[in-house]
Design a protein around this motif. Structure first.
Motif, PDB file in Angstrom:
ATOM      1  N   ASP A  16     -17.177 -19.538  -6.706  1.00  0.00           N
ATOM      2  CA  ASP A  16     -16.981 -20.628  -7.646  1.00  0.00           C
ATOM      3  C   ASP A  16     -18.255 -21.076  -8.355  1.00  0.00           C
ATOM      4  O   ASP A  16     -18.340 -22.177  -8.849  1.00  0.00           O
ATOM      5  N   SER A  17     -19.298 -20.260  -8.385  1.00  0.00           N
ATOM      6  CA  SER A  17     -20.526 -20.700  -9.056  1.00  0.00           C
ATOM      7  C   SER A  17     -21.389 -19.518  -9.443  1.00  0.00           C
ATOM      8  O   SER A  17     -21.786 -18.750  -8.588  1.00  0.00           O
ATOM      9  N   SER A  18     -21.652 -19.383 -10.741  1.00  0.00           N
ATOM     10  CA  SER A  18     -22.614 -18.410 -11.279  1.00  0.00           C
ATOM     11  C   SER A  18     -22.666 -17.129 -10.471  1.00  0.00           C
ATOM     12  O   SER A  18     -23.669 -16.827  -9.831  1.00  0.00           O
ATOM     13  N   GLY A  19     -21.582 -16.353 -10.530  1.00  0.00           N
ATOM     14  CA  GLY A  19     -21.428 -15.203  -9.658  1.00  0.00           C
ATOM     15  C   GLY A  19     -22.556 -14.207  -9.693  1.00  0.00           C
ATOM     16  O   GLY A  19     -22.991 -13.719  -8.654  1.00  0.00           O
ATOM     17  N   LEU A  50     -28.516 -26.857  -3.213  1.00  0.00           N
ATOM     18  CA  LEU A  50     -27.284 -27.168  -2.483  1.00  0.00           C
ATOM     19  C   LEU A  50     -26.039 -26.683  -3.217  1.00  0.00           C
ATOM     20  O   LEU A  50     -25.039 -26.329  -2.593  1.00  0.00           O
ATOM     21  N   GLU A  51     -26.113 -26.644  -4.557  1.00  0.00           N
ATOM     22  CA  GLU A  51     -24.937 -26.214  -5.307  1.00  0.00           C
ATOM     23  C   GLU A  51     -24.616 -24.729  -5.104  1.00  0.00           C
ATOM     24  O   GLU A  51     -23.538 -24.277  -5.459  1.00  0.00           O
ATOM     25  N   MET A  52     -25.556 -23.983  -4.519  1.00  0.00           N
ATOM     26  CA  MET A  52     -25.302 -22.563  -4.236  1.00  0.00           C
ATOM     27  C   MET A  52     -24.581 -22.363  -2.910  1.00  0.00           C
ATOM     28  O   MET A  52     -24.145 -21.260  -2.608  1.00  0.00           O
ATOM     29  N   LYS A  53     -24.494 -23.414  -2.100  1.00  0.00           N
ATOM     30  CA  LYS A  53     -24.062 -23.257  -0.708  1.00  0.00           C
ATOM     31  C   LYS A  53     -22.715 -22.550  -0.582  1.00  0.00           C
ATOM     32  O   LYS A  53     -22.592 -21.527   0.086  1.00  0.00           O
ATOM     33  N   ARG A  54     -21.688 -23.094  -1.230  1.00  0.00           N
ATOM     34  CA  ARG A  54     -20.346 -22.519  -1.087  1.00  0.00           C
ATOM     35  C   ARG A  54     -20.294 -21.102  -1.635  1.00  0.00           C
ATOM     36  O   ARG A  54     -19.646 -20.225  -1.075  1.00  0.00           O
ATOM     37  N   PRO A 112     -26.846 -24.524   6.321  1.00  0.00           N
ATOM     38  CA  PRO A 112     -26.614 -25.720   5.493  1.00  0.00           C
ATOM     39  C   PRO A 112     -26.960 -27.007   6.257  1.00  0.00           C
ATOM     40  O   PRO A 112     -26.642 -27.158   7.433  1.00  0.00           O
ATOM     41  N   TYR A 113     -27.621 -27.923   5.554  1.00  0.00           N
ATOM     42  CA  TYR A 113     -27.901 -29.244   6.107  1.00  0.00           C
ATOM     43  C   TYR A 113     -27.462 -30.300   5.091  1.00  0.00           C
ATOM     44  O   TYR A 113     -26.983 -29.972   4.003  1.00  0.00           O
ATOM     45  N   GLU A 114     -27.637 -31.557   5.422  1.00  0.00           N
ATOM     46  CA  GLU A 114     -27.134 -32.622   4.544  1.00  0.00           C
ATOM     47  C   GLU A 114     -27.793 -32.591   3.171  1.00  0.00           C
ATOM     48  O   GLU A 114     -27.122 -32.715   2.143  1.00  0.00           O
ATOM     49  N   LYS A 115     -29.114 -32.396   3.142  1.00  0.00           N
ATOM     50  CA  LYS A 115     -29.834 -32.477   1.867  1.00  0.00           C
ATOM     51  C   LYS A 115     -30.555 -31.194   1.508  1.00  0.00           C
ATOM     52  O   LYS A 115     -31.316 -31.171   0.533  1.00  0.00           O
ATOM     53  N   VAL A 161     -25.601 -15.409  -7.853  1.00  0.00           N
ATOM     54  CA  VAL A 161     -25.313 -15.460  -6.414  1.00  0.00           C
ATOM     55  C   VAL A 161     -25.391 -14.058  -5.812  1.00  0.00           C
ATOM     56  O   VAL A 161     -25.977 -13.849  -4.744  1.00  0.00           O
ATOM     57  N   ILE A 162     -24.793 -13.088  -6.502  1.00  0.00           N
ATOM     58  CA  ILE A 162     -24.840 -11.703  -6.013  1.00  0.00           C
ATOM     59  C   ILE A 162     -26.287 -11.227  -5.934  1.00  0.00           C
ATOM     60  O   ILE A 162     -26.701 -10.590  -4.959  1.00  0.00           O
ATOM     61  N   ALA A 163     -27.073 -11.539  -6.968  1.00  0.00           N
ATOM     62  CA  ALA A 163     -28.485 -11.151  -6.963  1.00  0.00           C
ATOM     63  C   ALA A 163     -29.221 -11.810  -5.801  1.00  0.00           C
ATOM     64  O   ALA A 163     -30.038 -11.172  -5.129  1.00  0.00           O
ATOM     65  N   PHE A 164     -28.923 -13.093  -5.547  1.00  0.00           N
ATOM     66  CA  PHE A 164     -29.581 -13.808  -4.453  1.00  0.00           C
ATOM     67  C   PHE A 164     -29.246 -13.182  -3.108  1.00  0.00           C
ATOM     68  O   PHE A 164     -30.130 -12.928  -2.286  1.00  0.00           O
ATOM     69  N   VAL A 165     -27.957 -12.923  -2.863  1.00  0.00           N
ATOM     70  CA  VAL A 165     -27.535 -12.349  -1.580  1.00  0.00           C
ATOM     71  C   VAL A 165     -28.141 -10.953  -1.399  1.00  0.00           C
ATOM     72  O   VAL A 165     -28.645 -10.610  -0.326  1.00  0.00           O
ATOM     73  N   ASN A 166     -28.116 -10.130  -2.460  1.00  0.00           N
ATOM     74  CA  ASN A 166     -28.735  -8.804  -2.365  1.00  0.00           C
ATOM     75  C   ASN A 166     -30.227  -8.918  -2.067  1.00  0.00           C
ATOM     76  O   ASN A 166     -30.786  -8.141  -1.294  1.00  0.00           O
ATOM     77  N   GLY A 167     -30.868  -9.914  -2.705  1.00  0.00           N
ATOM     78  CA  GLY A 167     -32.292 -10.110  -2.459  1.00  0.00           C
ATOM     79  C   GLY A 167     -32.582 -10.501  -1.028  1.00  0.00           C
ATOM     80  O   GLY A 167     -33.550 -10.025  -0.425  1.00  0.00           O
ATOM     81  N   ILE A 168     -31.740 -11.353  -0.457  1.00  0.00           N
ATOM     82  CA  ILE A 168     -31.917 -11.773   0.941  1.00  0.00           C
ATOM     83  C   ILE A 168     -31.759 -10.569   1.878  1.00  0.00           C
ATOM     84  O   ILE A 168     -32.557 -10.371   2.807  1.00  0.00           O
TER      85      ILE A 168
END
Length: 574
Positions: free
Chosen positions: A185-188, A237-241, A214-217, A191-198
């Protein structure tokens, strides 16, 4: 290509053939770039080399270290291609692209860049060090992670090149239901680039585990490298989900279910090798935490002689596993290398004349010639039930992933007493304590003494970084306080790491194993039957030649493999 440049340097008499031959003979990594090694060993000046190459090939030279490359330019060529061709794009105009190289013999690769970008190419020269720094700054997996995070923060999906980074490490991902991608649900693309990078960063750093937390802040990513946790990235935080959803899709979990823990697996091909990530999601107070354990078969050493046993320890261990029947136990905390030790033992025993079966939870590595069964409690397939079934499969050797309860212990001991060799693990602090652990489960002492052959306790210590290690001196008082014999002061080769880029300034790179091998001799069995304390049994085992974990750790420190601090911190005082 670098060998080609080395030959050019010989031809123009900047170096001699004898110098090159001596350099190649001294190189530990035979695949390393000889020109870089010349610069490192000061055989040739980097700046003079740049001047010479600029004149010879009639190319302009620049100081790439002072050059800031625009993100749009970085996006024009994929990370894989930049790394493969060793050409960095630095500036784009309407119909042309300026690229930087440190080795002009690679200019033949320009045609590939021209084909990909549909632009005319102009090449310039830079020094090797500036080239390597720019590669690390703009094209390392950590740089791609940073770019993906920036893309999400800026809300710019198309212009920062994040979509080009999805080919990072040339990943080939198996068994993904691509139809679920639309549910992110966010900038797919970012997100894919981030996960591949990790994932790529975890592979590059040889992390054992990757934690997405994930934490509160805040929302962060940490990795366990050489046994220690290290924060790699803090993510908006908006990347979390979206990040969690992407990981669950890759590992074939149910992304609509976030109330219960789930298990999955990500299978990748990267750099010609297969890598598995065992994935677990867990609901926490502020969202789902995902932990990925990396299982790279290329990291699995199946040679008992290379695991780090001392000669006497290896002799006792082999005596235990080559016995026609009995129980061999390997103990230690999670992540101490028990699986590697057991699989190495199986590889040693794996011959065409033997039937070897395992019951595991989970099956971490596929071993050719061995029948492996995955435990599944949901359908009643427990260690004990699998073990009972295996006894009807005409086994010679059985591996039980872990003895967790009386039922599993009872069936394992019955198997060991009826002519089978059984290998398994326990969670105890040292080897002799395994005897107490079995009896606390309800196993009678006479059954323990009749079935157990050998017990091993092990730990993994951080290894001193080979690049920045330096000698350490200790006084006689300090040596005695640590536990070394004062007369051994002159024989000690104590080391520590200064901290460098190779070890992330930690002073440690890699792991070294230490062992405590308990040979359950007749004398020690009689002590158990007489009801003597485990402390007395341990003392007798040490007097009989058993080397404790603390002694093994100090031996590793004495030879410079690890530090005294690490040896003391990872083991308990006797």
């Amino acid at each position: 290509m670098s060998r080609q440049l080395a030959e050019v340097l010989i031809k123009d008499r900047l170096i001699t053939q004898a110098q090159l031959d001596a350099l190649l003979a001294s190189m530990k990594d035979k695949n390393a770039d000889p020109v870089r090694e010349m610069i490192k060993s000061r055989m040739i000046s980097e700046n003079k080399l740049l001047e010479y190459l600029s004149r010879k090939y009639s190319m302009h030279s620049i100081n790439l270290a002072k050059f800031e490359i625009d993100k749009k330019v970085i996006s024009l060529i994929s990370v894989d291609l930049v790394r493969d061709l060793q050409i960095i794009p630095i500036q784009a105009k309407d119909t042309s692209l300026v690229v930087a190289v440190s080795d002009p013999t690679r200019l033949a690769n320009v045609d590939k860049i021209r084909f990909v970008t549909k632009l005319s190419i102009e090449a310039v020269l830079t020094t090797y060090s500036a080239f390597d720094d720019s590669m690390a700054k703009y094209f390392s997996s950590s740089a791609v992670i940073s770019t993906a995070v920036s893309a999400l923060q800026a809300g710019d999906k198309k212009e920062d090149g994040a979509q080009k980074s999805t080919s990072l490490e040339n990943f080939e991902v198996h068994d993904i239901d691509q139809s679920q991608d639309s549910r992110i649900d966010s900038s797919g693309e970012a997100v894919i680039a981030f996960v591949n990078g990790i994932l790529a960063e975890g592979i590059r750093r040889n992390a054992s585990d990757i934690h997405v937390e994930p934490y509160e802040k805040r929302f962060r990513v940490r990795m366990r490298i050489d046994g220690s946790m290290l924060e790699i990235a803090e993510v908006p935080l908006e990347m979390k989900r979206a990040v969690v959803a992407r990981l669950k899709i890759m590992s074939r979990m149910d992304i609509s279910e976030s109330r219960i823990p789930q298990d999955g697996r990500i299978k990748l091909k990267s750099g010609g090798r297969e890598i598995d990530f065992r994935v677990n999601s867990l609901p926490t107070l502020f969202g789902e935490k995902v932990v990925m354990r990396m299982l790279a078969s290329g990291n699995l050493s199946l040679d008992l002689g290379k695991l780090g046993f001392e000669p006497r320890q290896l002799e006792v261990f082999k005596k235990g596993i080559y016995a026609p029947n009995g129980l061999v136990l390997v103990t230690g905390p999670t992540g101490s290398g028990k699986t590697t030790t057991l699989y190495s033992a199986l590889a040693e025993l794996n011959t065409i004349t033997d039937n070897i079966s395992t019951a595991e939870d989970p099956v971490e590595y596929n071993l050719e010639g061995i029948n492996q069964t995955q435990v599944n409690k949901d359908v009643g397939l427990t260690f004990a039930s699998v073990l009972r079934a295996l006894l009807r499969q005409d086994p010679d050797t059985i591996l039980v992933g872990e003895i967790r309860d009386y039922e599993t212990a009872e069936v394992s001991i019955q198997a060991a007493l009826t002519g089978h060799l059984v290998l398994s693990t326990l969670h105890t602090n040292d080897a002799p304590s395994s005897i107490t652990r079995l009896m606390n489960m309800g196993v009678e002492p006479f059954l323990v003494t009749s079935s157990v052959n050998t017990i091993i306790a092990q730990r993994l210590l951080r290894r001193v970084c080979p690049k920045c290690k330096m000698p350490v001196t200790m006084s006689k008082d300090e040596v005695a306080r640590v536990g070394f014999a004062p007369e051994d002061l002159q024989k000690l080769t104590l080391m520590k790491g200064r901290g460098c880029t190779m070890c992330n300034n930690s002073g440690y790179k890699g792991r070294v194993a230490i062992y405590e091998v308990f040979d359950f001799t007749t004398e020690l069995k009689e002590m158990v039957l007489r009801g003597e304390s485990i402390i007395d049994i341990r003392k007798r085992a040490v007097m009989s030649g058993m080397k404790s974990l603390r002694q093994s750790a100090l031996s590793r420190a004495a030879e410079g493999a690890t530090t005294v601090e690490e040896a003391l911190g990872a083991t308990v005082e006797e």
